[in-house]
Design a protein around this motif. Structure first.
Motif, PDB file in Angstrom:
ATOM      1  N   GLN A  70       2.595  -6.647   9.697  1.00  0.00           N
ATOM      2  CA  GLN A  70       2.279  -7.782   8.837  1.00  0.00           C
ATOM      3  C   GLN A  70       1.606  -7.285   7.565  1.00  0.00           C
ATOM      4  O   GLN A  70       1.085  -6.170   7.505  1.00  0.00           O
ATOM      5  CB  GLN A  70       1.347  -8.751   9.557  1.00  0.00           C
ATOM      6  CG  GLN A  70       1.981  -9.458  10.726  1.00  0.00           C
ATOM      7  CD  GLN A  70       1.031 -10.450  11.368  1.00  0.00           C
ATOM      8  OE1 GLN A  70      -0.086 -10.671  10.915  1.00  0.00           O
ATOM      9  NE2 GLN A  70       1.482 -11.063  12.453  1.00  0.00           N
ATOM     10  N   GLU A  71       1.602  -8.133   6.533  1.00  0.00           N
ATOM     11  CA  GLU A  71       0.923  -7.786   5.293  1.00  0.00           C
ATOM     12  C   GLU A  71      -0.522  -7.432   5.599  1.00  0.00           C
ATOM     13  O   GLU A  71      -1.225  -8.191   6.266  1.00  0.00           O
ATOM     14  CB  GLU A  71       0.971  -8.957   4.306  1.00  0.00           C
ATOM     15  CG  GLU A  71       0.305  -8.639   2.992  1.00  0.00           C
ATOM     16  CD  GLU A  71       0.391  -9.783   2.001  1.00  0.00           C
ATOM     17  OE1 GLU A  71      -0.194  -9.654   0.928  1.00  0.00           O
ATOM     18  OE2 GLU A  71       1.047 -10.790   2.311  1.00  0.00           O
ATOM     19  N   GLY A  72      -0.946  -6.272   5.177  1.00  0.00           N
ATOM     20  CA  GLY A  72      -2.311  -5.817   5.428  1.00  0.00           C
ATOM     21  C   GLY A  72      -2.429  -4.939   6.660  1.00  0.00           C
ATOM     22  O   GLY A  72      -3.396  -4.217   6.820  1.00  0.00           O
ATOM     23  N   GLY A  73      -1.470  -4.989   7.558  1.00  0.00           N
ATOM     24  CA  GLY A  73      -1.496  -4.145   8.757  1.00  0.00           C
ATOM     25  C   GLY A  73      -1.213  -2.698   8.391  1.00  0.00           C
ATOM     26  O   GLY A  73      -0.316  -2.409   7.610  1.00  0.00           O
ATOM     27  N   ILE A  74      -1.999  -1.776   8.925  1.00  0.00           N
ATOM     28  CA  ILE A  74      -1.847  -0.366   8.574  1.00  0.00           C
ATOM     29  C   ILE A  74      -1.959   0.508   9.818  1.00  0.00           C
ATOM     30  O   ILE A  74      -2.501   0.100  10.832  1.00  0.00           O
ATOM     31  CB  ILE A  74      -2.898   0.081   7.531  1.00  0.00           C
ATOM     32  CG1 ILE A  74      -4.324  -0.181   8.031  1.00  0.00           C
ATOM     33  CG2 ILE A  74      -2.680  -0.594   6.205  1.00  0.00           C
ATOM     34  CD1 ILE A  74      -5.408   0.284   7.100  1.00  0.00           C
ATOM     35  N   THR A  75      -1.411   1.728   9.735  1.00  0.00           N
ATOM     36  CA  THR A  75      -1.551   2.639  10.857  1.00  0.00           C
ATOM     37  C   THR A  75      -2.305   3.904  10.503  1.00  0.00           C
ATOM     38  O   THR A  75      -2.373   4.808  11.296  1.00  0.00           O
ATOM     39  CB  THR A  75      -0.191   3.029  11.466  1.00  0.00           C
ATOM     40  OG1 THR A  75       0.515   3.763  10.508  1.00  0.00           O
ATOM     41  CG2 THR A  75       0.571   1.838  11.952  1.00  0.00           C
ATOM     42  N   ASN A  76      -2.885   3.992   9.318  1.00  0.00           N
ATOM     43  CA  ASN A  76      -3.812   5.074   9.004  1.00  0.00           C
ATOM     44  C   ASN A  76      -4.901   4.468   8.140  1.00  0.00           C
ATOM     45  O   ASN A  76      -4.693   4.186   6.977  1.00  0.00           O
ATOM     46  CB  ASN A  76      -3.112   6.220   8.274  1.00  0.00           C
ATOM     47  CG  ASN A  76      -4.048   7.389   8.069  1.00  0.00           C
ATOM     48  OD1 ASN A  76      -5.177   7.222   7.634  1.00  0.00           O
ATOM     49  ND2 ASN A  76      -3.586   8.570   8.393  1.00  0.00           N
ATOM     50  N   VAL A  77      -6.072   4.280   8.733  1.00  0.00           N
ATOM     51  CA  VAL A  77      -7.146   3.532   8.082  1.00  0.00           C
ATOM     52  C   VAL A  77      -7.538   4.141   6.744  1.00  0.00           C
ATOM     53  O   VAL A  77      -7.796   3.448   5.783  1.00  0.00           O
ATOM     54  CB  VAL A  77      -8.371   3.451   9.014  1.00  0.00           C
ATOM     55  CG1 VAL A  77      -9.494   2.698   8.358  1.00  0.00           C
ATOM     56  CG2 VAL A  77      -7.977   2.790  10.315  1.00  0.00           C
ATOM     57  N   ASN A  78      -7.544   5.461   6.649  1.00  0.00           N
ATOM     58  CA  ASN A  78      -7.985   6.115   5.419  1.00  0.00           C
ATOM     59  C   ASN A  78      -7.005   5.935   4.274  1.00  0.00           C
ATOM     60  O   ASN A  78      -7.398   5.901   3.127  1.00  0.00           O
ATOM     61  CB  ASN A  78      -8.210   7.613   5.670  1.00  0.00           C
ATOM     62  CG  ASN A  78      -9.292   7.834   6.691  1.00  0.00           C
ATOM     63  OD1 ASN A  78     -10.252   7.088   6.759  1.00  0.00           O
ATOM     64  ND2 ASN A  78      -9.136   8.846   7.510  1.00  0.00           N
ATOM     65  N   GLU A  79      -5.741   5.837   4.568  1.00  0.00           N
ATOM     66  CA  GLU A  79      -4.723   5.764   3.519  1.00  0.00           C
ATOM     67  C   GLU A  79      -4.237   4.354   3.243  1.00  0.00           C
ATOM     68  O   GLU A  79      -3.643   4.092   2.227  1.00  0.00           O
ATOM     69  CB  GLU A  79      -3.514   6.632   3.901  1.00  0.00           C
ATOM     70  CG  GLU A  79      -3.832   8.098   3.973  1.00  0.00           C
ATOM     71  CD  GLU A  79      -4.170   8.687   2.624  1.00  0.00           C
ATOM     72  OE1 GLU A  79      -3.589   8.253   1.620  1.00  0.00           O
ATOM     73  OE2 GLU A  79      -5.025   9.583   2.575  1.00  0.00           O
ATOM     74  N   GLY A  80      -4.403   3.453   4.178  1.00  0.00           N
ATOM     75  CA  GLY A  80      -3.885   2.105   3.991  1.00  0.00           C
ATOM     76  C   GLY A  80      -2.375   2.052   4.052  1.00  0.00           C
ATOM     77  O   GLY A  80      -1.748   1.200   3.465  1.00  0.00           O
ATOM     78  N   LYS A  81      -1.764   3.008   4.771  1.00  0.00           N
ATOM     79  CA  LYS A  81      -0.316   3.079   4.884  1.00  0.00           C
ATOM     80  C   LYS A  81       0.057   3.390   6.329  1.00  0.00           C
ATOM     81  O   LYS A  81      -0.762   3.856   7.097  1.00  0.00           O
ATOM     82  CB  LYS A  81       0.239   4.211   4.009  1.00  0.00           C
ATOM     83  CG  LYS A  81      -0.023   4.076   2.542  1.00  0.00           C
ATOM     84  CD  LYS A  81       0.507   5.285   1.828  1.00  0.00           C
ATOM     85  CE  LYS A  81       0.181   5.221   0.347  1.00  0.00           C
ATOM     86  NZ  LYS A  81       0.627   6.430  -0.349  1.00  0.00           N
TER      87      LYS A  81
END
Length: 124
Positions: A70-81
């Motif tokens: 979803q919009e805003g969902g990320i799988t690497n907290v440091n990179e936001g990607k």
């Protein structure tokens, strides 16, 4: 349904839905029918469907038939990607989601034959 709203260290194996709530933190692998993440997961995920919610954060490899970010969902907290190795049949990244990493998928190239419609002039 298996609901996590606190901190859990260890692996989860479930036959149905695993829901990691906004306050949920999992340090371990998750194997389930489906997984919905609104909190944080550090560990590999294997499920038919994985959905990372708008506040979800995941640091793991994901294997699924369907992955939705979803919009805003990320799988690497440091990179936001998304920075995971993903193996899935369907990958859906909603507007605002980002993907960086590797994705294994089968691709079928379908070549459409041009359709020609013949119109005949008829006098009435």
């Amino acid at each position: 349904m298996f609901q996590i709203d606190g901190v859990l260290e260890g692996d989860i194996k479930a036959g149905s839905l695993v829901h990691v709530g906004t306050e949920g933190r999992v340090k371990g692998n998750i194997t389930a029918k489906s997984v919905f993440i609104e909190g944080e997961v550090s560990g590999d995920i294997v499920a038919d469907k994985v959905e990372i919610g708008s506040k979800g954060k995941v640091r793991s490899n994901i294997t699924s038939l369907t992955l939705v970010i979803q919009e805003g969902g990320i799988t690497n907290v440091n990179e936001g990607k998304v920075r995971s190795n993903i193996t899935s049949l369907t990958l859906v990244i909603q507007e605002g989601g980002m993907f960086e990493g590797s994705k294994k998928m089968k691709v079928a190239l379908v070549k459409d034959e041009p359709k020609v419609e013949v119109l005949e002039d008829k006098e009435l």
